[in-house]
Motif scaffolding. Structure first.
Motif, PDB file in Angstrom:
ATOM      1  N   TYR A  39       1.013  -1.130   0.023  1.00 18.70           N
ATOM      2  CA  TYR A  39       0.067   0.169   0.009  1.00 18.70           C
ATOM      3  C   TYR A  39       0.808   1.284  -0.037  1.00 18.70           C
ATOM      4  CZ  TYR A  39      -4.053  -2.821   1.087  1.00 18.70           C
ATOM      5  OH  TYR A  39      -5.187  -3.846   0.964  1.00 18.70           O
ATOM      6  N   ASN A  72      -2.198 -15.687   1.913  1.00 20.04           N
ATOM      7  CA  ASN A  72      -2.963 -15.457   3.070  1.00 20.04           C
ATOM      8  C   ASN A  72      -2.103 -14.657   4.170  1.00 20.04           C
ATOM      9  OD1 ASN A  72      -5.490 -16.478   2.951  1.00 20.04           O
ATOM     10  ND2 ASN A  72      -4.796 -18.434   3.204  1.00 20.04           N
ATOM     11  N   ARG A 105      -2.520 -11.186   2.885  1.00 16.67           N
ATOM     12  CA  ARG A 105      -3.884 -10.347   3.284  1.00 16.67           C
ATOM     13  C   ARG A 105      -3.841 -10.126   4.714  1.00 16.67           C
ATOM     14  NH1 ARG A 105      -5.678 -13.773  -1.010  1.00 16.67           N
ATOM     15  NH2 ARG A 105      -5.895 -15.643   0.175  1.00 16.67           N
ATOM     16  N   PHE A 106      -3.433 -11.184   5.670  1.00 17.31           N
ATOM     17  CA  PHE A 106      -3.418 -10.811   7.053  1.00 17.31           C
ATOM     18  C   PHE A 106      -2.659  -9.573   7.194  1.00 17.31           C
ATOM     19  CE2 PHE A 106      -1.265 -11.383  11.116  1.00 17.31           C
ATOM     20  CZ  PHE A 106      -2.280 -11.270  12.065  1.00 17.31           C
ATOM     21  N   GLU A 137      -2.009  -6.882   5.172  1.00 21.32           N
ATOM     22  CA  GLU A 137      -2.915  -5.985   4.657  1.00 21.32           C
ATOM     23  C   GLU A 137      -3.819  -5.369   5.418  1.00 21.32           C
ATOM     24  OE1 GLU A 137      -2.505  -6.761  -0.206  1.00 21.32           O
ATOM     25  OE2 GLU A 137      -4.188  -7.689   0.993  1.00 21.32           O
ATOM     26  N   THR A 138      -4.649  -6.411   6.251  1.00 22.56           N
ATOM     27  CA  THR A 138      -5.606  -6.125   7.208  1.00 22.56           C
ATOM     28  C   THR A 138      -5.068  -5.303   8.257  1.00 22.56           C
ATOM     29  OG1 THR A 138      -6.850  -8.369   6.519  1.00 22.56           O
ATOM     30  CG2 THR A 138      -7.397  -7.236   8.554  1.00 22.56           C
ATOM     31  N   ILE A 139      -3.992  -5.678   8.787  1.00 18.42           N
ATOM     32  CA  ILE A 139      -3.340  -4.898   9.909  1.00 18.42           C
ATOM     33  C   ILE A 139      -3.048  -3.445   9.588  1.00 18.42           C
ATOM     34  CG2 ILE A 139      -1.271  -4.918  11.354  1.00 18.42           C
ATOM     35  CD1 ILE A 139      -3.501  -7.213  12.174  1.00 18.42           C
ATOM     36  N   ALA A 176      -4.368  -1.899   7.040  1.00 19.64           N
ATOM     37  CA  ALA A 176      -5.652  -1.112   7.036  1.00 19.64           C
ATOM     38  C   ALA A 176      -6.065  -0.624   8.428  1.00 19.64           C
ATOM     39  CB  ALA A 176      -6.753  -1.721   6.443  1.00 19.64           C
ATOM     40  N   GLU A 177      -5.850  -1.418   9.473  1.00 15.48           N
ATOM     41  CA  GLU A 177      -6.409  -1.089  10.881  1.00 15.48           C
ATOM     42  C   GLU A 177      -5.367  -0.121  11.285  1.00 15.48           C
ATOM     43  OE1 GLU A 177      -6.319  -4.646  13.154  1.00 15.48           O
ATOM     44  OE2 GLU A 177      -7.995  -5.596  11.937  1.00 15.48           O
ATOM     45  N   GLU A 236      -3.978   2.128   9.485  1.00 13.85           N
ATOM     46  CA  GLU A 236      -4.325   3.514   8.817  1.00 13.85           C
ATOM     47  C   GLU A 236      -5.359   4.340   9.592  1.00 13.85           C
ATOM     48  OE1 GLU A 236      -3.118   3.042   3.905  1.00 13.85           O
ATOM     49  OE2 GLU A 236      -5.232   2.182   4.701  1.00 13.85           O
ATOM     50  N   GLU A 237      -6.545   3.308   9.874  1.00 15.71           N
ATOM     51  CA  GLU A 237      -7.491   3.842  10.633  1.00 15.71           C
ATOM     52  C   GLU A 237      -7.205   4.340  11.815  1.00 15.71           C
ATOM     53  OE1 GLU A 237     -11.822   2.496  12.041  1.00 15.71           O
ATOM     54  OE2 GLU A 237     -11.169   1.540   9.857  1.00 15.71           O
TER      55      GLU A 237
END
Length: 132
Positions: free
Chosen positions: A39, A107, A110-111, A113-115, A117-118, A120-121
């Motif tokens: 990202y 996977n 993807r894991f 990427e999820t972290i 994104a969290e 970033e928020e």
């Protein structure tokens, strides 16, 4: 972000470790973390923080990724103490088993990427607005 926890005294040792990376570290670096592939975030390899050298760090997200090979099965208490110290310094530590990187890389990515994104928020960041 100015990183006040960088330990310049470990710079040479960190450089040596970069040249002696595990297969899992090499795969994760080449396929997911180098050249701002995740990202657009910059990750550093074998980076000295406090008295530790972490496998990967994204300083902007304050995210550390540790690749755990076979030897970490015998270091759980030591790893726990290390993670606690790094978390006290404001980092989130993500431990990934080297076996998973070798056998299920998609996977693992993807894991991560999820972290990302969290985080970033959490820090009100957007990968679209990163300084390049």
């Amino acid at each position: 972000m100015k990183d006040s926890h960088y330990n310049n005294k470990l710079k040479n040792f960190a450089s040596e470790l970069r040249n002696d990376s595990t297969d899992g570290e090499i795969i994760l670096w080449k396929e997911a973390l180098r050249a701002r592939k995740m990202y657009g975030y910059q990750f550093n390899r074998q980076f000295a923080i406090d008295n530790y050298i972490v496998d990967f760090v994204c300083r902007k997200l304050r995210l550390i990724i540790e690749v755990d090979g076979y030897s970490h099965q015998f270091k759980t208490e030591k790893d726990k103490l290390r993670d606690n110290k790094l978390e006290q310094l404001g980092y989130q530590v993500l431990r990934i088993d080297e076996y998973d990187i070798k056998k299920d890389l998609n996977n693992v990515i993807r894991f991560i990427e999820t972290i990302v994104a969290e985080l970033e928020e959490k820090y009100n960041l957007s990968s679209n607005n990163l300084e390049r």
